[in-house]
Design an enzyme around this catalytic site. Sequence first.
Site, PDB file in Angstrom:
ATOM      1  N   HIS A   3      -7.396   0.659  -6.405  1.00  0.00           N
ATOM      2  CA  HIS A   3      -7.644  -0.064  -5.262  1.00  0.00           C
ATOM      3  C   HIS A   3      -8.499  -1.480  -5.583  1.00  0.00           C
ATOM      4  O   HIS A   3      -9.513  -1.690  -5.217  1.00  0.00           O
ATOM      5  CB  HIS A   3      -8.531   0.661  -4.144  1.00  0.00           C
ATOM      6  CG  HIS A   3      -8.251  -0.020  -2.884  1.00  0.00           C
ATOM      7  ND1 HIS A   3      -7.666  -1.054  -2.526  1.00  0.00           N
ATOM      8  CD2 HIS A   3      -9.105   0.135  -1.560  1.00  0.00           C
ATOM      9  CE1 HIS A   3      -7.712  -1.368  -1.027  1.00  0.00           C
ATOM     10  NE2 HIS A   3      -8.839  -0.686  -0.610  1.00  0.00           N
ATOM     11  N   ARG A  44     -13.560  -8.633   2.468  1.00  0.00           N
ATOM     12  CA  ARG A  44     -11.922  -8.584   1.756  1.00  0.00           C
ATOM     13  C   ARG A  44     -11.408  -9.701   2.355  1.00  0.00           C
ATOM     14  O   ARG A  44     -10.263 -10.073   1.664  1.00  0.00           O
ATOM     15  CB  ARG A  44     -11.392  -7.259   2.649  1.00  0.00           C
ATOM     16  CG  ARG A  44     -11.992  -6.035   2.549  1.00  0.00           C
ATOM     17  CD  ARG A  44     -11.683  -5.496   0.898  1.00  0.00           C
ATOM     18  NE  ARG A  44     -10.305  -5.393   0.694  1.00  0.00           N
ATOM     19  CZ  ARG A  44      -9.727  -4.403   1.302  1.00  0.00           C
ATOM     20  NH1 ARG A  44     -10.132  -3.276   1.786  1.00  0.00           N
ATOM     21  NH2 ARG A  44      -8.144  -4.214   0.997  1.00  0.00           N
ATOM     22  N   ARG A  61       0.864  -1.300  -0.042  1.00  0.00           N
ATOM     23  CA  ARG A  61       0.004  -0.046   0.061  1.00  0.00           C
ATOM     24  C   ARG A  61       1.048   1.496   0.041  1.00  0.00           C
ATOM     25  O   ARG A  61       1.652   1.474   0.857  1.00  0.00           O
ATOM     26  CB  ARG A  61      -0.906   0.067   1.249  1.00  0.00           C
ATOM     27  CG  ARG A  61      -1.731   1.483   1.544  1.00  0.00           C
ATOM     28  CD  ARG A  61      -2.898   1.430   2.526  1.00  0.00           C
ATOM     29  NE  ARG A  61      -3.727   0.432   1.811  1.00  0.00           N
ATOM     30  CZ  ARG A  61      -5.186   0.649   2.586  1.00  0.00           C
ATOM     31  NH1 ARG A  61      -5.474   1.449   3.373  1.00  0.00           N
ATOM     32  NH2 ARG A  61      -6.147  -0.043   1.913  1.00  0.00           N
ATOM     33  N   ASP A  94     -17.371   7.098  -1.636  1.00  0.00           N
ATOM     34  CA  ASP A  94     -16.121   6.752  -0.738  1.00  0.00           C
ATOM     35  C   ASP A  94     -15.536   8.444  -0.294  1.00  0.00           C
ATOM     36  O   ASP A  94     -16.518   9.185  -0.604  1.00  0.00           O
ATOM     37  CB  ASP A  94     -14.781   6.570  -1.845  1.00  0.00           C
ATOM     38  CG  ASP A  94     -13.519   6.228  -1.062  1.00  0.00           C
ATOM     39  OD1 ASP A  94     -13.504   6.048   0.128  1.00  0.00           O
ATOM     40  OD2 ASP A  94     -12.512   6.204  -1.800  1.00  0.00           O
ATOM     41  N   CYS A 122     -16.280   1.468   0.738  1.00  0.00           N
ATOM     42  CA  CYS A 122     -15.199   0.741   1.009  1.00  0.00           C
ATOM     43  C   CYS A 122     -14.670   0.838   2.679  1.00  0.00           C
ATOM     44  O   CYS A 122     -14.084   0.036   3.231  1.00  0.00           O
ATOM     45  CB  CYS A 122     -13.904   0.970   0.202  1.00  0.00           C
ATOM     46  SG  CYS A 122     -13.105   2.578   0.172  1.00  0.00           S
ATOM     47  N   GLN A 159     -10.105  -4.108  -3.206  1.00  0.00           N
ATOM     48  CA  GLN A 159     -11.758  -3.597  -2.871  1.00  0.00           C
ATOM     49  C   GLN A 159     -12.616  -4.176  -3.651  1.00  0.00           C
ATOM     50  O   GLN A 159     -13.678  -4.530  -3.263  1.00  0.00           O
ATOM     51  CB  GLN A 159     -11.630  -2.232  -2.543  1.00  0.00           C
ATOM     52  CG  GLN A 159     -12.806  -1.641  -1.951  1.00  0.00           C
ATOM     53  CD  GLN A 159     -13.339  -2.085  -0.602  1.00  0.00           C
ATOM     54  OE1 GLN A 159     -12.248  -1.870   0.333  1.00  0.00           O
ATOM     55  NE2 GLN A 159     -14.274  -2.826  -0.146  1.00  0.00           N
TER      56      GLN A 159
END
Length: 306
Positions: free
Chosen positions: A131, A287, A104, A219, A259, A134
């Site tokens: 991402h 996840r 990340r 988001d 998310c 996700q």
Amino acid sequence: MALRHFLTLSDLSSAELEQIITRAQELKRLQHERKIYQPFIGKVLGMIFEKSSTRTRVSFEAGMSQFGGHAIFLSSRDTQLGRGEPIEDSARIISSMLDIVMIRTFGHDIIERFAAHSSVPVINALTDDHHPCQLLADIQTFVEHRGSIRGKTVAWIGDGNNMCNSYIEAAHLWGFKLKIASPTGYEPKAEFLNPFADSAKIVASAQEAAQDADLIVTDVWASMGQEEEQKIREKAFKDYQVNETLMQIAHPDCLFMHCLPAHRGEEISENMLDYKNSVVWDEGENRLHAQKALIEFLLNAQLETH
Ligand code: CP
Ligand code: NVA
């Protein structure tokens, strides 16, 4: 088969992505039944974090333990990465000792350079541009609640950010229609949208995006690394809140996803996470299962090469 990485969704074919979503549901059943399944005893996952995380860290670390393997948490604060050791040198050393790596970080080029010098699979656990992990969880969640997402309509409301870019790729790969509503100046960049213009398009307002939607997603307004823009973004995004009024415009069975982490009172209204068609808690749990399916896919592909 050559070494496989997962830097964006497009690194896998539609058929491979479908296979991972199906497998994620099987692994979820096994886990819920408390069945022991340890195909990767002795395998080690490296987890490099240059940004904060709750879900990603816990899901990768728990998933690897459940598989009988081990995960090492590497923060840029405590490793030589934080003191400027070149990413290429770090990739050679780290991958020589581990079986798989997740990263990340900020610039997407960082993960591309790491992958180019890695001898083991590399997973994108979020960059400024994408991402993809996700999206595996989001698609699994949609499939569990509503069946196939092919031919459905998804509304992205808010920032044209890393999550939005991964939704754009997902629309193409899974065959759904994506309507994006972003404030002027915060739309996804043309370089991410144009290659997938067949399935994703920008619309004029949150209300237009919500019309006929089977899934509404949003988001945060300011992503990690944009904290100093918070105030200016709050003004720019004020008409882009997902709330119960907006959900009324969509199909009655339209799902809501985020998310997480979420900012109540900003991109969502106070009660949105617990709204009747919100599936954010399943989405968060998935996840774990989706990434286990991804790890299994990449490690098995790697074993076939040796
Ligand atoms: N959704 C997500 O990636 O959460 P974390 O930042 O907590 O990992
Ligand atoms: N767009 C958000 C996602 C967090 C999981 C960020 O990059 O901070």
